[in-house]
Design a protein around this motif. Structure first.
Motif, PDB file in Angstrom:
ATOM      1  N   ASP A 166       0.834  -1.202   0.000  1.00 20.94           N
ATOM      2  CA  ASP A 166       0.000   0.000   0.000  1.00 20.94           C
ATOM      3  C   ASP A 166       0.871   1.254   0.000  1.00 20.94           C
ATOM      4  O   ASP A 166       1.943   1.269   0.630  1.00 20.94           O
ATOM      5  N   TYR A 170      -2.108   5.516   2.238  1.00 16.60           N
ATOM      6  CA  TYR A 170      -3.338   4.760   1.957  1.00 16.60           C
ATOM      7  C   TYR A 170      -4.203   4.619   3.209  1.00 16.60           C
ATOM      8  O   TYR A 170      -5.434   4.712   3.137  1.00 16.60           O
ATOM      9  N   GLU A 171      -3.584   4.405   4.373  1.00 15.32           N
ATOM     10  CA  GLU A 171      -4.363   4.254   5.599  1.00 15.32           C
ATOM     11  C   GLU A 171      -5.121   5.538   5.921  1.00 15.32           C
ATOM     12  O   GLU A 171      -6.278   5.503   6.351  1.00 15.32           O
ATOM     13  N   GLU A 174      -8.145   5.678   3.734  1.00 15.50           N
ATOM     14  CA  GLU A 174      -9.235   4.811   4.193  1.00 15.50           C
ATOM     15  C   GLU A 174      -9.990   5.455   5.347  1.00 15.50           C
ATOM     16  O   GLU A 174     -11.229   5.360   5.427  1.00 15.50           O
ATOM     17  N   PHE A 189     -13.395  -5.496  -1.170  1.00 14.60           N
ATOM     18  CA  PHE A 189     -12.071  -4.875  -1.110  1.00 14.60           C
ATOM     19  C   PHE A 189     -10.981  -5.931  -1.260  1.00 14.60           C
ATOM     20  O   PHE A 189     -10.046  -5.789  -2.063  1.00 14.60           O
ATOM     21  N   ARG A 193      -8.540  -6.369  -4.539  1.00 14.74           N
ATOM     22  CA  ARG A 193      -7.122  -6.113  -4.289  1.00 14.74           C
ATOM     23  C   ARG A 193      -6.273  -7.347  -4.608  1.00 14.74           C
ATOM     24  O   ARG A 193      -5.145  -7.219  -5.112  1.00 14.74           O
ATOM     25  N   GLU A 217     -17.153   3.461  -3.448  1.00 10.66           N
ATOM     26  CA  GLU A 217     -16.132   3.363  -2.397  1.00 10.66           C
ATOM     27  C   GLU A 217     -15.242   2.153  -2.626  1.00 10.66           C
ATOM     28  O   GLU A 217     -14.010   2.209  -2.432  1.00 10.66           O
ATOM     29  N   ARG A 221     -11.190   2.504  -3.205  1.00  7.92           N
ATOM     30  CA  ARG A 221     -10.249   1.833  -2.316  1.00  7.92           C
ATOM     31  C   ARG A 221      -9.396   0.827  -3.095  1.00  7.92           C
ATOM     32  O   ARG A 221      -8.254   0.574  -2.727  1.00  7.92           O
TER      33      ARG A 221
END
Length: 221
Positions: A166, A170-171, A174, A189, A193, A217, A221
């Protein structure tokens, strides 16, 4: 010389009706039940009402006219045909592709399905219906073969995974979403991914959901 009795005449009428039903053509009026019935092959049964548009596997487009003790009367373009109750699996309810109810401004408004309904088939053109059905079968088989070849080809295409880890922010991205994801969203997700970061062939996935269910969303993501 004996005059025929009422029972003899009734017997003759019954024999005549049986012969006419066996031929499939009737030129007389006979009263039957107009109740709803269930038709269709096993696993694809459908409830139909009088005047519903149907498709007979061997004769084409028709309408459900009436139900008799052991047969179903169908209305075609050039007459009626009686189908044995045991052969109701040869009938399917007609559905126009993509049909839906259109906003009705008055009582005379119709649905798209009503506007798209095909013309009833003619019993005398039975062979024409068979040829038409065979052409559709051949086209469908060719299309299925083409799609199968396309998907086999996609599996042989190599591509590098998008990324292994990531990005640093990225965190934080989110956490910026105001709502907690549902269990279904979390599963989406993870699966998307996995396709992007682990598989070496093009991703082939369809994400479905109602309005407001969080499809955007998942894509972000």
């Amino acid at each position: 010389f004996e005059l025929p009795t009422d029972s003899d005449e009734e017997h003759q009428r019954q024999v005549l009706r049986q012969q006419q039903r066996a031929r499939g053509y009737v030129d007389y009026l006979e009263r039957g039940s107009n109740r709803s019935i269930t038709i269709g092959p096993a696993g694809f049964e459908a409830l139909i009402n009088v005047n519903d548009l149907l498709v007979h596997e061997d004769y084409g487009f028709c309408r459900y006219s009436a139900l008799f003790e052991s047969s179903i009367r169908l209305q075609f373009k050039d007459g009626c045909k009686f189908v044995d109750w045991r052969d109701r699996h040869l009938l399917t309810k007609y559905h126009a592709h993509g049909s839906r109810i259109v906003g009705r401004k008055n009582k005379n408004a119709t649905t798209q399905q009503e506007q798209q309904q095909p013309e009833l088939s003619a019993l005398c053109e039975h062979r024409s219906w068979v040829r038409r059905k065979n052409r559709v079968k051949a086209y469908t088989a060719g299309l299925a073969e083409k799609l199968a070849g396309l998907y086999v080809q996609r599996q042989t295409i190599f591509r590098k995974p998008c990324f292994a880890h990531d990005p640093p922010d990225y965190e934080a991205f989110e956490r910026s979403f105001p709502h907690s994801p549902t269990s279904d969203q979390i599963r989406c997700f993870q699966e998307v991914r996995y396709d992007m970061t682990r598989k070496c062939c093009p991703m082939d996935r369809l994400l479905c959901g109602d309005v407001g269910s969080g499809k955007t969303e998942v894509a972000l993501r």
